[in-house]
Design a protein around this motif. Structure first.
Motif, PDB file in Angstrom:
ATOM      1  N   TRP A  68     -10.088  -4.697  -5.905  1.00  0.00           N
ATOM      2  CA  TRP A  68     -10.177  -4.543  -4.454  1.00  0.00           C
ATOM      3  C   TRP A  68      -8.796  -4.575  -3.808  1.00  0.00           C
ATOM      4  CZ3 TRP A  68     -14.275  -3.256  -1.459  1.00  0.00           C
ATOM      5  CH2 TRP A  68     -15.526  -3.281  -2.068  1.00  0.00           C
ATOM      6  N   LEU A  69      -7.794  -5.074  -4.519  1.00  0.00           N
ATOM      7  CA  LEU A  69      -6.433  -5.107  -3.987  1.00  0.00           C
ATOM      8  C   LEU A  69      -5.700  -3.773  -4.176  1.00  0.00           C
ATOM      9  CD1 LEU A  69      -5.358  -8.600  -5.344  1.00  0.00           C
ATOM     10  CD2 LEU A  69      -6.018  -8.039  -3.006  1.00  0.00           C
ATOM     11  N   VAL A  70      -6.180  -2.947  -5.068  1.00  0.00           N
ATOM     12  CA  VAL A  70      -5.479  -1.710  -5.404  1.00  0.00           C
ATOM     13  C   VAL A  70      -5.480  -0.686  -4.265  1.00  0.00           C
ATOM     14  CG1 VAL A  70      -5.425   0.249  -6.999  1.00  0.00           C
ATOM     15  CG2 VAL A  70      -5.798  -2.062  -7.860  1.00  0.00           C
ATOM     16  N   PRO A  71      -6.623  -0.343  -3.649  1.00  0.00           N
ATOM     17  CA  PRO A  71      -6.592   0.700  -2.611  1.00  0.00           C
ATOM     18  C   PRO A  71      -5.644   0.409  -1.447  1.00  0.00           C
ATOM     19  CG  PRO A  71      -8.844   0.309  -3.286  1.00  0.00           C
ATOM     20  CD  PRO A  71      -8.007  -0.736  -3.948  1.00  0.00           C
ATOM     21  N   PRO A  72      -5.647  -0.805  -0.870  1.00  0.00           N
ATOM     22  CA  PRO A  72      -4.712  -1.002   0.240  1.00  0.00           C
ATOM     23  C   PRO A  72      -3.252  -0.969  -0.199  1.00  0.00           C
ATOM     24  CG  PRO A  72      -5.875  -3.048  -0.206  1.00  0.00           C
ATOM     25  CD  PRO A  72      -6.505  -1.984  -1.037  1.00  0.00           C
ATOM     26  N   LEU A  73      -2.958  -1.448  -1.392  1.00  0.00           N
ATOM     27  CA  LEU A  73      -1.574  -1.411  -1.867  1.00  0.00           C
ATOM     28  C   LEU A  73      -1.102   0.020  -2.089  1.00  0.00           C
ATOM     29  CD1 LEU A  73      -1.595  -4.427  -4.340  1.00  0.00           C
ATOM     30  CD2 LEU A  73      -0.551  -4.315  -2.072  1.00  0.00           C
ATOM     31  N   VAL A  74      -1.967   0.859  -2.639  1.00  0.00           N
ATOM     32  CA  VAL A  74      -1.619   2.267  -2.851  1.00  0.00           C
ATOM     33  C   VAL A  74      -1.444   2.977  -1.510  1.00  0.00           C
ATOM     34  CG1 VAL A  74      -2.499   4.473  -3.724  1.00  0.00           C
ATOM     35  CG2 VAL A  74      -2.672   2.411  -5.119  1.00  0.00           C
ATOM     36  N   LEU A  75      -2.353   2.718  -0.570  1.00  0.00           N
ATOM     37  CA  LEU A  75      -2.255   3.360   0.744  1.00  0.00           C
ATOM     38  C   LEU A  75      -1.005   2.913   1.489  1.00  0.00           C
ATOM     39  CD1 LEU A  75      -5.994   3.248   1.824  1.00  0.00           C
ATOM     40  CD2 LEU A  75      -4.641   5.285   1.343  1.00  0.00           C
ATOM     41  N   ILE A  76      -0.651   1.641   1.379  1.00  0.00           N
ATOM     42  CA  ILE A  76       0.573   1.153   2.019  1.00  0.00           C
ATOM     43  C   ILE A  76       1.785   1.836   1.410  1.00  0.00           C
ATOM     44  CG2 ILE A  76       2.074  -0.878   2.230  1.00  0.00           C
ATOM     45  CD1 ILE A  76      -0.470  -2.538   2.657  1.00  0.00           C
ATOM     46  N   ALA A  77       1.804   1.972   0.095  1.00  0.00           N
ATOM     47  CA  ALA A  77       2.941   2.617  -0.568  1.00  0.00           C
ATOM     48  C   ALA A  77       3.069   4.082  -0.156  1.00  0.00           C
ATOM     49  CB  ALA A  77       2.792   2.491  -2.078  1.00  0.00           C
ATOM     50  N   VAL A  78       1.957   4.802  -0.136  1.00  0.00           N
ATOM     51  CA  VAL A  78       1.991   6.222   0.230  1.00  0.00           C
ATOM     52  C   VAL A  78       2.414   6.392   1.688  1.00  0.00           C
ATOM     53  CG1 VAL A  78       0.534   8.263   0.575  1.00  0.00           C
ATOM     54  CG2 VAL A  78       0.320   6.921  -1.512  1.00  0.00           C
ATOM     55  N   ALA A  79       1.854   5.578   2.574  1.00  0.00           N
ATOM     56  CA  ALA A  79       2.200   5.687   3.994  1.00  0.00           C
ATOM     57  C   ALA A  79       3.654   5.313   4.250  1.00  0.00           C
ATOM     58  CB  ALA A  79       1.274   4.797   4.827  1.00  0.00           C
ATOM     59  N   THR A  80       4.154   4.328   3.533  1.00  0.00           N
ATOM     60  CA  THR A  80       5.551   3.937   3.714  1.00  0.00           C
ATOM     61  C   THR A  80       6.492   5.052   3.267  1.00  0.00           C
ATOM     62  OG1 THR A  80       4.963   1.618   3.394  1.00  0.00           O
ATOM     63  CG2 THR A  80       7.272   2.201   3.117  1.00  0.00           C
ATOM     64  N   VAL A  81       6.193   5.655   2.121  1.00  0.00           N
ATOM     65  CA  VAL A  81       7.027   6.761   1.634  1.00  0.00           C
ATOM     66  C   VAL A  81       6.966   7.934   2.604  1.00  0.00           C
ATOM     67  CG1 VAL A  81       7.257   8.485  -0.209  1.00  0.00           C
ATOM     68  CG2 VAL A  81       6.929   6.075  -0.775  1.00  0.00           C
ATOM     69  N   ARG A  82       5.783   8.262   3.081  1.00  0.00           N
ATOM     70  CA  ARG A  82       5.645   9.377   4.035  1.00  0.00           C
ATOM     71  C   ARG A  82       6.385   9.082   5.329  1.00  0.00           C
ATOM     72  NH1 ARG A  82       5.901  14.251   5.753  1.00  0.00           N
ATOM     73  NH2 ARG A  82       4.319  14.899   7.208  1.00  0.00           N
ATOM     74  N   TRP A  83       6.306   7.850   5.794  1.00  0.00           N
ATOM     75  CA  TRP A  83       6.976   7.471   7.035  1.00  0.00           C
ATOM     76  C   TRP A  83       8.495   7.578   6.867  1.00  0.00           C
ATOM     77  CZ3 TRP A  83       5.377   2.417  10.017  1.00  0.00           C
ATOM     78  CH2 TRP A  83       5.800   2.503  11.346  1.00  0.00           C
ATOM     79  N   MET A  84       8.991   7.154   5.727  1.00  0.00           N
ATOM     80  CA  MET A  84      10.436   7.215   5.483  1.00  0.00           C
ATOM     81  C   MET A  84      10.912   8.675   5.346  1.00  0.00           C
ATOM     82  SD  MET A  84      11.645   4.260   5.458  1.00  0.00           S
ATOM     83  CE  MET A  84      11.160   2.565   5.297  1.00  0.00           C
ATOM     84  N   LEU A  85      10.147   9.489   4.659  1.00  0.00           N
ATOM     85  CA  LEU A  85      10.551  10.877   4.449  1.00  0.00           C
ATOM     86  C   LEU A  85      10.247  11.781   5.634  1.00  0.00           C
ATOM     87  CD1 LEU A  85       9.438  11.386   0.755  1.00  0.00           C
ATOM     88  CD2 LEU A  85      11.718  10.892   1.620  1.00  0.00           C
ATOM     89  N   GLY A  86       9.252  11.403   6.436  1.00  0.00           N
ATOM     90  CA  GLY A  86       8.832  12.254   7.532  1.00  0.00           C
ATOM     91  C   GLY A  86       9.640  12.099   8.805  1.00  0.00           C
ATOM     92  N   SER A  87      10.413  11.046   8.916  1.00  0.00           N
ATOM     93  CA  SER A  87      11.127  10.798  10.171  1.00  0.00           C
ATOM     94  C   SER A  87      12.438  11.470  10.238  1.00  0.00           C
ATOM     95  CB  SER A  87      11.336   9.296  10.339  1.00  0.00           C
ATOM     96  OG  SER A  87      10.080   8.676  10.459  1.00  0.00           O
TER      97      SER A  87
END
Length: 87
Positions: A68-87
């Motif tokens: 149950w800990l895996v989905p939020p950790l993966v989503l946080i990682a993907v969103a953080t990478v997208r936020w860093m690359l998208g700005s």
């Protein structure tokens, strides 16, 4: 406890999906960049809330597996990478 977590995962995954699919038309497209940043923030916020719900109560941790800990950790990682690359 699974129902609120699945709902939070669904909201976070939807925000993450839309953050990944938004493509700015050019460097001048500030609205697309702002929408991407907002959706990444919402993904991180919903995933963090789901993560806190998962790890907070001891009775829930015993009943639920660690997966149950895996989905939020993966989503946080993907969103953080997208936020860093998208700005």
């Amino acid at each position: 406890m699974a129902v609120p977590l699945v709902l939070l995962y669904t909201v976070a995954a939807g925000c993450c999906y839309y953050a990944m699919t938004i493509r700015p038309s050019g460097t001048w497209d500030k609205n697309a960049y702002a929408a991407t940043s907002l959706l990444c923030f919402l993904t991180i916020a919903a995933s963090t809330l789901a993560l806190l719900l998962t790890v907070a109560p001891a009775s829930v941790r015993r009943a639920m597996g660690r997966w149950w800990l895996v989905p939020p950790l993966v989503l946080i990682a993907v969103a953080t990478v997208r936020w860093m690359l998208g700005s």
